[in-house]
Design an enzyme around this catalytic site. Structure first.
Site, PDB file in Angstrom:
ATOM      1  N   ASP A 271       0.855  -1.186   0.000  1.00 24.48           N
ATOM      2  CA  ASP A 271       0.000   0.000   0.000  1.00 24.48           C
ATOM      3  C   ASP A 271       0.896   1.242   0.000  1.00 24.48           C
ATOM      4  O   ASP A 271       1.887   1.320   0.729  1.00 24.48           O
ATOM      5  CB  ASP A 271      -0.920   0.001   1.230  1.00 24.48           C
ATOM      6  CG  ASP A 271      -2.046   1.010   1.094  1.00 24.48           C
ATOM      7  OD1 ASP A 271      -3.207   0.582   0.964  1.00 24.48           O
ATOM      8  OD2 ASP A 271      -1.761   2.226   1.104  1.00 24.48           O
TER       9      ASP A 271
ATOM     10  N   HIS B  84     -10.226  -4.882  -3.656  1.00 27.55           N
ATOM     11  CA  HIS B  84      -8.920  -5.129  -3.046  1.00 27.55           C
ATOM     12  C   HIS B  84      -9.106  -5.489  -1.586  1.00 27.55           C
ATOM     13  O   HIS B  84     -10.017  -4.991  -0.928  1.00 27.55           O
ATOM     14  CB  HIS B  84      -8.000  -3.911  -3.174  1.00 27.55           C
ATOM     15  CG  HIS B  84      -8.601  -2.630  -2.671  1.00 27.55           C
ATOM     16  ND1 HIS B  84      -9.527  -1.900  -3.399  1.00 27.55           N
ATOM     17  CD2 HIS B  84      -8.439  -1.959  -1.511  1.00 27.55           C
ATOM     18  CE1 HIS B  84      -9.882  -0.832  -2.717  1.00 27.55           C
ATOM     19  NE2 HIS B  84      -9.252  -0.845  -1.549  1.00 27.55           N
TER      20      HIS B  84
HETATM   21  P1  AMP Z   1      -9.696   1.826   0.088  1.00 27.10           P
HETATM   22  O1  AMP Z   1      -9.726   3.206   0.682  1.00 27.10           O
HETATM   23  O2  AMP Z   1     -10.167   0.730   0.988  1.00 27.10           O
HETATM   24  O3  AMP Z   1     -10.354   1.816  -1.274  1.00 27.10           O
HETATM   25  O4  AMP Z   1      -8.171   1.488  -0.118  1.00 27.10           O
HETATM   26  C1  AMP Z   1      -7.437   2.003  -1.168  1.00 27.10           C
HETATM   27  C2  AMP Z   1      -5.992   1.840  -0.771  1.00 27.10           C
HETATM   28  O5  AMP Z   1      -5.215   1.943  -1.927  1.00 27.10           O
HETATM   29  C3  AMP Z   1      -5.495   2.898   0.205  1.00 27.10           C
HETATM   30  O6  AMP Z   1      -4.985   2.274   1.375  1.00 27.10           O
HETATM   31  C4  AMP Z   1      -4.413   3.621  -0.586  1.00 27.10           C
HETATM   32  O7  AMP Z   1      -3.327   4.015   0.212  1.00 27.10           O
HETATM   33  C5  AMP Z   1      -4.019   2.594  -1.611  1.00 27.10           C
HETATM   34  N1  AMP Z   1      -3.491   3.123  -2.854  1.00 27.10           N
HETATM   35  C6  AMP Z   1      -4.023   4.102  -3.628  1.00 27.10           C
HETATM   36  N2  AMP Z   1      -3.268   4.302  -4.719  1.00 27.10           N
HETATM   37  C7  AMP Z   1      -2.245   3.403  -4.644  1.00 27.10           C
HETATM   38  C8  AMP Z   1      -1.124   3.109  -5.472  1.00 27.10           C
HETATM   39  N3  AMP Z   1      -0.899   3.776  -6.604  1.00 27.10           N
HETATM   40  N4  AMP Z   1      -0.273   2.131  -5.075  1.00 27.10           N
HETATM   41  C9  AMP Z   1      -0.491   1.462  -3.933  1.00 27.10           C
HETATM   42  N5  AMP Z   1      -1.526   1.683  -3.109  1.00 27.10           N
HETATM   43  C10 AMP Z   1      -2.392   2.644  -3.458  1.00 27.10           C
END
Ligand code: AMP
Length: 114
Positions: free
Chosen positions: A30, A100
């Protein structure tokens, strides 16, 4: 899906620290970790959220949890505890609309979550 950042990560079009990848699932760190260990596991198949899972996706779910267990073992957190969660819809905290599962560990998890 073209404008989906997790599809782009799965296709290698966007940088991420990939931990595992095969023809069905991808795991990566993440970007904004909420614990010493925080990684995400996604299906390559674009599903908006867990509520779009169908009966035909049963194997995918097994696979995702299997990958979470294996990475947790590698990271040495499988015994002490791993928080596994998926948010469905913005009200629950979903911000990326490609299914995810979060896996968090390496610190004491609190309950209830915020
Ligand atoms: P959610 O808020 O449950 O949809 O989780 C989305 C997650 O994706 C968050 O914890 C973000 O930090 C993570 N995230 C968003 N963009 C990226 C990225 N480019 N690479 C890795 N993690 C990401």
């Amino acid at each position: 899906m073209e404008d989906c950042i997790f599809c782009r990560i799965a296709q290698g079009e966007m940088d991420a620290k990939i931990l595992y990848s095969d023809e069905e699932v991808v795991a990566f760190q993440d970007i904004n970790p909420q614990a010493p260990v925080h990684f995400l596991v996604i299906p390559r198949k674009h599903l908006h959220s867990a509520f779009q899972l169908g009966e035909e996706d049963q194997h995918l779910l097994y696979k995702i949890f299997h990958v979470i267990r294996e990475i947790s073992r590698e990271k040495g957190i499988d015994q002490e505890g791993v928080r596994i969660l998926t948010n469905v819809a913005p009200g629950a905290g979903q911000s990326v609309f490609h299914l995810h599962f979060h896996a968090l560990g390496g610190r004491r998890m609190l309950w209830p979550p915020g």
